[in-house]
Design a protein around this motif. Structure first.
Motif, short mmCIF file in Angstrom:
data_model
loop_
_atom_site.label_atom_id
_atom_site.label_comp_id
_atom_site.label_asym_id
_atom_site.label_seq_id
_atom_site.Cartn_x
_atom_site.Cartn_y
_atom_site.Cartn_z
N PRO A 115 9.79 -0.28 -11.95
CA PRO A 115 9.55 -0.59 -13.37
C PRO A 115 8.51 -1.68 -13.55
O PRO A 115 8.31 -2.53 -12.67
CB PRO A 115 10.92 -1.07 -13.87
N LEU A 116 7.86 -1.66 -14.69
CA LEU A 116 6.88 -2.69 -15.04
C LEU A 116 7.53 -4.06 -15.08
O LEU A 116 8.69 -4.20 -15.45
CB LEU A 116 6.33 -2.42 -16.45
N LEU A 117 6.75 -5.07 -14.74
CA LEU A 117 7.16 -6.46 -14.93
C LEU A 117 6.35 -6.99 -16.12
O LEU A 117 5.19 -6.62 -16.30
CB LEU A 117 6.88 -7.29 -13.69
N VAL A 118 6.97 -7.84 -16.93
CA VAL A 118 6.31 -8.35 -18.14
C VAL A 118 6.20 -9.87 -18.07
O VAL A 118 7.21 -10.57 -17.92
CB VAL A 118 7.07 -7.93 -19.42
N ALA A 119 4.96 -10.36 -18.20
CA ALA A 119 4.71 -11.80 -18.22
C ALA A 119 4.85 -12.32 -19.64
O ALA A 119 4.46 -11.65 -20.60
CB ALA A 119 3.30 -12.09 -17.70
N ASN A 120 5.41 -13.53 -19.77
CA ASN A 120 5.52 -14.15 -21.10
C ASN A 120 4.18 -14.81 -21.47
O ASN A 120 3.21 -14.73 -20.71
CB ASN A 120 6.69 -15.14 -21.15
N ASP A 121 4.15 -15.49 -22.61
CA ASP A 121 2.91 -16.12 -23.09
C ASP A 121 2.36 -17.17 -22.13
O ASP A 121 1.17 -17.45 -22.12
CB ASP A 121 3.13 -16.79 -24.46
N ASP A 122 3.23 -17.75 -21.30
CA ASP A 122 2.82 -18.76 -20.33
C ASP A 122 2.41 -18.16 -18.99
O ASP A 122 2.18 -18.90 -18.03
CB ASP A 122 3.94 -19.77 -20.13
N GLY A 123 2.38 -16.82 -18.90
CA GLY A 123 1.99 -16.18 -17.65
C GLY A 123 3.06 -16.20 -16.59
O GLY A 123 2.77 -16.14 -15.40
N GLN A 124 4.32 -16.26 -17.02
CA GLN A 124 5.45 -16.27 -16.08
C GLN A 124 6.24 -14.97 -16.21
O GLN A 124 6.37 -14.42 -17.31
CB GLN A 124 6.37 -17.44 -16.36
N ILE A 125 6.77 -14.51 -15.08
CA ILE A 125 7.62 -13.32 -15.06
C ILE A 125 8.96 -13.72 -14.46
O ILE A 125 9.01 -14.21 -13.32
CB ILE A 125 7.00 -12.19 -14.23
N SER A 126 10.04 -13.51 -15.22
CA SER A 126 11.37 -13.85 -14.70
C SER A 126 12.44 -12.84 -15.11
O SER A 126 13.60 -13.01 -14.74
CB SER A 126 11.78 -15.25 -15.17
N THR A 127 12.08 -11.81 -15.86
CA THR A 127 13.06 -10.83 -16.30
C THR A 127 13.32 -9.81 -15.19
O THR A 127 12.39 -9.14 -14.73
CB THR A 127 12.57 -10.10 -17.56
N PRO A 128 14.58 -9.64 -14.77
CA PRO A 128 14.91 -8.66 -13.73
C PRO A 128 14.67 -7.23 -14.21
O PRO A 128 14.74 -6.94 -15.40
CB PRO A 128 16.40 -8.88 -13.48
N VAL A 129 14.36 -6.36 -13.26
CA VAL A 129 14.22 -4.93 -13.53
C VAL A 129 15.04 -4.16 -12.49
O VAL A 129 15.33 -4.67 -11.40
CB VAL A 129 12.75 -4.46 -13.49
N LEU A 130 15.38 -2.92 -12.83
CA LEU A 130 16.20 -2.09 -11.96
C LEU A 130 15.41 -0.86 -11.52
O LEU A 130 14.91 -0.10 -12.36
CB LEU A 130 17.47 -1.65 -12.70
N ALA A 131 15.28 -0.68 -10.22
CA ALA A 131 14.63 0.50 -9.64
C ALA A 131 15.74 1.43 -9.16
O ALA A 131 16.32 1.23 -8.09
CB ALA A 131 13.73 0.09 -8.48
#
Length: 175
Positions: A115-131
């Protein structure tokens, strides 16, 4: 007494066998492996492989393609005179030879499509995804790639819309 000792020893070792896999990602550059941009921790669940990113340094809000690649390398590779950062990682992991980049939810697709990863406005990615089709045991001896852009899960020449390889991490074979 021996049985009690063996049972205790097995229970003590069980958490080691069930340890999560954490991979450090580094900036992919034409000159080689760059600075660390964070980690992704993988863990088996009843519903598939949970990937929990802790990545920073992206240019801002946006979607990013995320894939398990065939080779355990983040080195650049040259093809037709063009240098591709992390090109030595090869293509998407596709053990069934489907030859199809259709995303993580399609059975007849690269197993390495995540699954896609999504960066927040600060350029950080921390939301888990499930493959849902991957397991932790599929990871060893491969590389994970985070792309500059999103992913439409379509075939080349558009690379699924993901753009270049932005970061890469090698998953060591612990066998």
């Amino acid at each position: 007494m021996k049985r009690l000792f063996l049972a205790s020893a097995l229970l003590a070792l069980t958490p080691l066998a069930m340890a999560d896999t954490t991979v450090e990602l580094h900036k992919a550059t034409q000159d080689g492996v760059g600075d660390s941009v964070g980690t992704v921790t993988f863990k088996d669940t009843d519903y598939g492989l949970l990937a929990t990113p802790d990545i920073s340094g992206l240019p801002g809000f946006g979607m990013h393609g995320f894939h398990l690649h065939t080779n355990p390398s983040c080195d650049p590779a040259t093809s037709d005179g063009e240098v591709t950062p992390a090109g030595a990682a090869g293509g998407h992991f596709d053990p069934e030879g489907t030859g199809t980049h259709a995303g993580p939810y399609m059975e007849d697709s690269h197993l390495g499509d995540m699954p896609l990863l999504v960066a927040n406005d600060d350029g950080q990615i921390s939301t888990p995804v499930l493959a849902p089709r991957l397991k932790e045991s599929d990871l060893a001896g491969h590389a994970v790639i985070l792309h500059e852009g999103g992913d439409t899960y379509s075939e080349p020449p558009h690379l699924g819309g993901g753009g270049g390889r932005w970061a890469c991490g090698v998953i060591k074979d612990n066998s």
